[in-house]
Design an enzyme around this catalytic site. Structure first.
Site, PDB file in Angstrom:
ATOM      1  N   HIS A 217     -14.602   1.156  -0.627  1.00  0.00           N
ATOM      2  CA  HIS A 217     -13.479   0.259  -0.301  1.00  0.00           C
ATOM      3  C   HIS A 217     -12.373   0.968   0.464  1.00  0.00           C
ATOM      4  CE1 HIS A 217     -14.679  -2.612  -3.831  1.00  0.00           C
ATOM      5  NE2 HIS A 217     -15.464  -2.747  -2.789  1.00  0.00           N
TER       6      HIS A 217
ATOM      7  N   ASN B  19     -17.300   1.195 -20.432  1.00  0.00           N
ATOM      8  CA  ASN B  19     -16.158   0.349 -20.090  1.00  0.00           C
ATOM      9  C   ASN B  19     -15.338   0.072 -21.339  1.00  0.00           C
ATOM     10  OD1 ASN B  19     -15.571  -0.762 -17.440  1.00  0.00           O
ATOM     11  ND2 ASN B  19     -15.358  -2.702 -18.503  1.00  0.00           N
ATOM     12  N   LEU B  20     -14.029  -0.132 -21.133  1.00  0.00           N
ATOM     13  CA  LEU B  20     -13.162  -0.424 -22.280  1.00  0.00           C
ATOM     14  C   LEU B  20     -13.677  -1.684 -22.975  1.00  0.00           C
ATOM     15  CD1 LEU B  20     -10.524   0.610 -23.579  1.00  0.00           C
ATOM     16  CD2 LEU B  20      -9.280  -0.995 -22.109  1.00  0.00           C
ATOM     17  N   GLU B  21     -13.894  -2.709 -22.155  1.00  0.00           N
ATOM     18  CA  GLU B  21     -14.462  -3.970 -22.645  1.00  0.00           C
ATOM     19  C   GLU B  21     -15.838  -4.129 -22.030  1.00  0.00           C
ATOM     20  OE1 GLU B  21     -10.742  -5.162 -24.277  1.00  0.00           O
ATOM     21  OE2 GLU B  21     -12.582  -6.383 -24.257  1.00  0.00           O
TER      22      GLU B  21
ATOM     23  N   CYS C  78      -0.793   4.306  17.232  1.00  0.00           N
ATOM     24  CA  CYS C  78      -2.088   4.971  17.074  1.00  0.00           C
ATOM     25  C   CYS C  78      -2.088   6.242  17.913  1.00  0.00           C
ATOM     26  CB  CYS C  78      -3.202   4.047  17.540  1.00  0.00           C
ATOM     27  SG  CYS C  78      -4.784   4.880  17.713  1.00  0.00           S
TER      28      CYS C  78
ATOM     29  N   GLN D  86     -15.281   2.333  -6.046  1.00  0.00           N
ATOM     30  CA  GLN D  86     -14.546   1.198  -5.482  1.00  0.00           C
ATOM     31  C   GLN D  86     -13.064   1.567  -5.345  1.00  0.00           C
ATOM     32  OE1 GLN D  86     -15.976  -2.735  -7.437  1.00  0.00           O
ATOM     33  NE2 GLN D  86     -16.496  -1.117  -8.881  1.00  0.00           N
TER      34      GLN D  86
ATOM     35  N   TYR E 238       0.827  -1.226   0.000  1.00  0.00           N
ATOM     36  CA  TYR E 238       0.000   0.000   0.000  1.00  0.00           C
ATOM     37  C   TYR E 238       0.853   1.264   0.000  1.00  0.00           C
ATOM     38  CZ  TYR E 238      -4.088  -2.893   0.278  1.00  0.00           C
ATOM     39  OH  TYR E 238      -5.061  -3.814  -0.042  1.00  0.00           O
TER      40      TYR E 238
ATOM     41  N   VAL F 105      -9.594   3.381  -4.297  1.00  0.00           N
ATOM     42  CA  VAL F 105      -9.045   3.905  -3.038  1.00  0.00           C
ATOM     43  C   VAL F 105      -8.130   5.099  -3.288  1.00  0.00           C
ATOM     44  CG1 VAL F 105      -9.281   1.703  -1.829  1.00  0.00           C
ATOM     45  CG2 VAL F 105      -7.163   2.173  -3.103  1.00  0.00           C
TER      46      VAL F 105
END
Ligand code: APR
Length: 233
Positions: free
Chosen positions: A106, A198-200, A133, A88, A53, A90
């Site tokens: 998400h 969408n592309l596909e 934290c 969806q 990440y 991030v």
């Protein structure tokens, strides 16, 4: 006036240089999602997960919104009715393009979450296991990302806006991951018109009234232009 709900996926950020997941050379062809995108993987090897990440956060910081992000922000501004973006993704490219009515189902790369007490704070550029934290002082920091097997965020609010939508549009997503992939059926059941960009084409027969195949950076601005023109804008 028509209420529009737009679901976006990795395809909308592909032309900003952020990889998709399931395309050729997609992230899940190069990383084992069990290792880097599950709570179990994080327990087994938090260092590996942070590395994954941290690299995605660095790529996102270096990326810029493309014409699709910009066009969707314009639609929110100029459309006379309500426009809600459910993403969806991030990355923060929708926000940086100016979108405000936005739900990150998400999670976000720009957020840190304490796995011990649930406290949230802005993520540092690079996160590591020894980060404490700021609230409970324990070293249980994780990216504020929804992993496989975890419940996405704000699902009640998402189902509410989808149930009231007049038009549901799916952009740049393969439609393989639930519950996001099931939102189009929810919208149809609520009587909404449905469009896929969408592309596909995702070849989910009977789910979309209109399918627009093409690159998001071209197809989305053209579709937004058409929508705004249809209202005399
Ligand atoms: N323009 C439009 N669509 C594109 C483009 C582009 N330039 N490039 C790729 N696409 C399309 C692909 O054809 C594919 O259908 O985007 C889709 C990307 O699909 P996935 O890689 O499966 O990504 P996504 O649907 O967003 O994944 C859903 O899965 O891995 C998890 O949590 C992660 O949010 C993610 C979820």
């Amino acid at each position: 006036m028509e209420r529009i709900v737009i679901l976006t996926g990795a395809g909308v950020s592909a032309e900003s240089g952020l990889g998709t997941f399931r395309d050729t050379d997609g992230l899940w062809t190069r990383y084992d999602l069990e290792e880097v995108a599950t709570p179990e993987g994080f327990t087994r090897n938090p260092g590996l997960v942070h590395e994954f990440y941290n690299a995605r956060r660095a790529n996102t910081l270096a990326a810029t919104p493309n014409a699709a992000h910009v066009a969707l922000a314009r639609l929110e501004r100029d459309w006379p009715g309500e426009v809600v973006l459910v993403t969806q993704n991030v990355d923060d490219l929708h926000e940086r393009a100016g979108s405000t009515a936005l739900i990150h189902m998400h999670g976000v790369l720009t957020g840190a979450l304490c796995a011990a007490c649930g406290h949230r704070w802005p993520a540092p550029r690079a996160m590591n296991m020894s980060d404490l934290c700021p609230s409970c002082d324990r070293a249980a920091t994780r990216p504020d990302i929804v992993w496989f097997g975890e419940m996405p965020y704000q699902m009640d609010r998402i189902y509410d806006v989808v149930a009231r939508a007049d038009l549901f549009v799916s952009i740049g997503t393969s439609g393989e991951v639930y519950p996001a992939a099931g939102l189009v059926e929810e919208a149809r059941m609520a009587g909404a018109e449905t469009v896929e960009i969408n592309l596909e084409p995702t070849r989910r027969p009977g789910l979309f009234d209109e399918v627009i195949a093409g690159q998001a950076s071209r197809a989305v601005p053209a579709w937004v232009e058409r929508m705004i023109a249809s209202k005399g804008g």
